[in-house]
Design an enzyme around this catalytic site. Structure first.
Site, PDB file in Angstrom:
ATOM      1  N   ASP A 158       2.837  -3.669  -4.228  1.00 24.90           N
ATOM      2  CA  ASP A 158       1.674  -4.569  -4.155  1.00 24.90           C
ATOM      3  C   ASP A 158       0.898  -4.547  -5.469  1.00 24.90           C
ATOM      4  OD1 ASP A 158      -0.132  -6.232  -2.259  1.00 24.90           O
ATOM      5  OD2 ASP A 158      -1.506  -4.694  -2.974  1.00 24.90           O
ATOM      6  N   TYR A 266      -9.660  -7.414  -7.497  1.00 22.78           N
ATOM      7  CA  TYR A 266      -9.547  -8.865  -7.345  1.00 22.78           C
ATOM      8  C   TYR A 266     -10.660  -9.586  -8.102  1.00 22.78           C
ATOM      9  CZ  TYR A 266      -6.187  -7.800  -3.669  1.00 22.78           C
ATOM     10  OH  TYR A 266      -5.093  -7.343  -2.980  1.00 22.78           O
ATOM     11  N   HIS A 320       5.255  -6.778   4.478  1.00 21.52           N
ATOM     12  CA  HIS A 320       4.741  -6.440   3.144  1.00 21.52           C
ATOM     13  C   HIS A 320       4.732  -4.932   2.911  1.00 21.52           C
ATOM     14  CE1 HIS A 320       2.246  -6.899  -0.434  1.00 21.52           C
ATOM     15  NE2 HIS A 320       1.394  -6.018   0.046  1.00 21.52           N
TER      16      HIS A 320
END
Length: 346
Positions: A158, A266, A320
Site C-alpha cells: 500500500d 494524503y 487489498h
C-alpha cells in the site's frame, strides 16, 4: 498557463474534498439518529491486546535516523547476521500487518517491520509537510544504513509500496530485491487512473482525506467502528480478521494523536507534481490480491512496463490486505521467488 492550471486543479480538489466531507458528515449524522450519542464514545484501551505482545512476532526496538532527526520503532525477528528483509506497511496499518512474515522469514533473514514515521510508536512530526514524499523516501534509505546493512530485501504494501517504488528507483544499490504487495507504482497508478473512471471512484478517500479533522472524526466514531468493515470487506472475512486483530488496530489508533499523522500522508500529496519516473532496475516481484477495493487489478500489469526485471503473481479473490489475508500463499510465492533468484545467482 502552468500556474493557472495548478490553481484551477487545487480549487477543483478542494471543492471535491468538501463535497465528500459533507457526504461523510451526513452519514455520521444519520447514524447518530439511529444509535444516539454512542457514536461519539470510545472504549478506554489502557493496555495493549495480548496478540500485540505475543513473542512469536519478534522483539521491539528503536533506531534514530540522525539525518532526519526522527526515531523509528520496529519489530525484529531473526539473526542480525542474516540478510536484512525490511518491511514497510501501508494505511491504516502499522508493524503488526507483517506479523506472519516476521514469523515465516526469520529462519533465513533478519526481518524488520517498521512503524513508518507518524505511525504506531515512531515519532510523529506535527507539520503536514513532514510527510512529503522526499522525507519518506529518505527515511527508508537511512533505515537501511542505520541498521548496518549495505543491501536489503525490501517488502512493502500500500503506502509503503508507493514509497518503496520510489526508493528502489532513487537508491537501487541498496536493494537486492523488491517485493511489492498491492503497492501502487506511481507511473502505473497515473496511467490506470487516467483511463479508468472506476479507479477514480475507488480513490475517493485520497481526496476526502485532504479535509481537516473530518477524516479523523469519521474513523474514530462509534469506537473506531471503521476498522471492522475496512479490513473484513464486503465478504466480512472474520477468519483473517477476528476480533482480536481488529482490537489491535483499534488500540493502536485510539492512542492520543495517532490518527492525524498517517492521514497527513494524503494531505501532503502534490497532485500537480510531474516527476520524471525512471524504470526500476532492482529485481521485483509483484504480488497482487485481485479483489482490491482501492487499487484496480490492471495497475499491477501496468507496473511491469516500468521494470527491467519483474514477475507478477495474482492471488485470486484476495483483498487489498493480501499478506494478512492469505499469508500462506503469499509466503510461498516469496520463498519461491527468492530461492529461484539464489539459484540463478550461483
Amino acid at each position: 498557463m502552468g500556474l493557472v492550471s495548478k490553481i484551477i486543479g487545487a480549487v477543483v480538489l478542494q471543492v471535491i474534498s468538501t463535497c465528500l466531507s459533507v457526504m461523510v458528515l451526513g452519514s455520521i449524522l444519520l447514524k447518530w439518529f439511529k444509535v444516539g450519542n454512542a457514536i461519539f464514545s470510545s472504549k478506554p484501551r489502557p493496555t495493549p491486546p495480548t496478540i500485540l505482545e505475543d513473542p512469536k512476532w519478534g522483539s521491539h526496538g528503536y533506531i534514530t535516523l540522525k539525518k532526519q532527526a526522527i526515531k523509528i520503532h520496529y519489530v525484529e525477528k531473526g539473526d542480525r547476521g542474516n540478510p536484512l528483509m525490511l518491511c514497510l506497511h501501508g494505511f491504516p496499518e502499522f508493524w503488526f500487518s507483517w506479523r506472519y512474515q516476521l514469523a515465516e522469514f526469520s529462519s533465513k533473514y533478519w526481518v524488520v517491520a517498521v512503524d513508518m514515521r507518524g505511525y504506531g510508536d515512531s515519532d510523529k512530526p506535527s507539520q503536514c509537510s513532514a510527510y512529503e514524499i522526499e522525507h519518506l523516501v529518505e527515511d527508508i534509505k537511512q533505515m537501511v544504513l542505520e541498521l548496518g546493512k549495505e543491501k536489503c530485501i525490501l517488502m512493502a504494501h500500500d503506502w509503503g509500496g508507493a514509497i518503496a517504488w520510489r526508493v528502489v528507483n532513487s537508491h537501487p544499490d541498496l536493494f537486492e530485491h523488491h517485493i511489492s504487495f498491492n503497492g501502487p507504482h506511481p507511473g502505473a497508478y497515473m496511467e490506470h487512473a487516467k483511463s479508468s473512471f472506476k479507479q477514480m471512484c475507488m480513490s475517493w478517500y485520497m481526496i476526502f482525506f485532504r479535509t481537516p479533522w473530518v477524516p479523523e472524526f469519521w474513523i474514530s466514531n462509534n469506537d473506531f467502528e471503521f476498522f471492522g468493515p475496512v479490513f473484513r470487506g464486503e465478504k466480512n472475512n472474520t477468519e483473517a480478521f477476528p476480533n482480536e486483530v481488529i482490537d489491535a488496530y483499534k488500540y493502536n489508533y485510539s492512542k492520543k494523536g495517532a490518527l492525524t499523522p498517517p492521514i497527513n500522508y494524503y494531505r501532503s500529496i502534490d497532485f500537480n507534481r510531474n516527476d520524471k519516473i525512471s524504470r526500476t532496475t532492482v529485481p521485483t516481484l509483484i504480488i497482487w490480491g485481485t479483489d482490491d477495493m482501492a487499487l484496480g487489478k490492471p495497475m499491477a500489469a501496468y507496473a511491469l512496463k516500468w521494470c527491467e526485471s519483474a514477475q507478477l503473481k495474482y492471488i485470486e479473490g484476495a483483498s487489498h490486505w493480501v499478506q494478512q489475508e492469505e499469508p500462506d500463499k503469499v509466503n510461498s510465492l516469496v520463498w519461491e521467488y527468492l530461492n529461484d533468484a539464489a539459484i540463478a545467482a550461483k
